[in-house]
Design a protein around this motif. Structure first.
Motif: not given
Length: 68
Positions: A2-3, A24-26, A38-40
């Motif tokens: 995945n993304g 979803k935050h890095i 999203g995935p990309a």
């Protein structure tokens, strides 16, 4: 893959540290945060300001390395 997994793998190749990861935050070096949209598709944030969307992980990681 995945993304998020793709991003983490590319960060490893560029020797970018993962300081924290929350969903979803890095967070990485010098105040940069990457949001997986999203995935990309990735949003680069620096000190709370959106810098740009990226759809190319090499370009994204290269940008962070260059401006850190």
């Amino acid at each position: 893959m995945n993304g998020t997994e793709s991003l983490l793998e590319m960060m490893k190749q560029f020797n970018l540290p993962v300081l924290t990861q929350h969903g979803k935050h890095i967070e990485t070096q010098n105040g940069y945060v990457i949001e997986v949209e999203g995935p990309a598709l990735y949003k680069l944030i620096h000190l709370g300001d959106v810098i740009a969307p990226f759809d190319d992980l090499e370009e994204l990681c290269g940008f962070i390395k260059t401006y850190s």
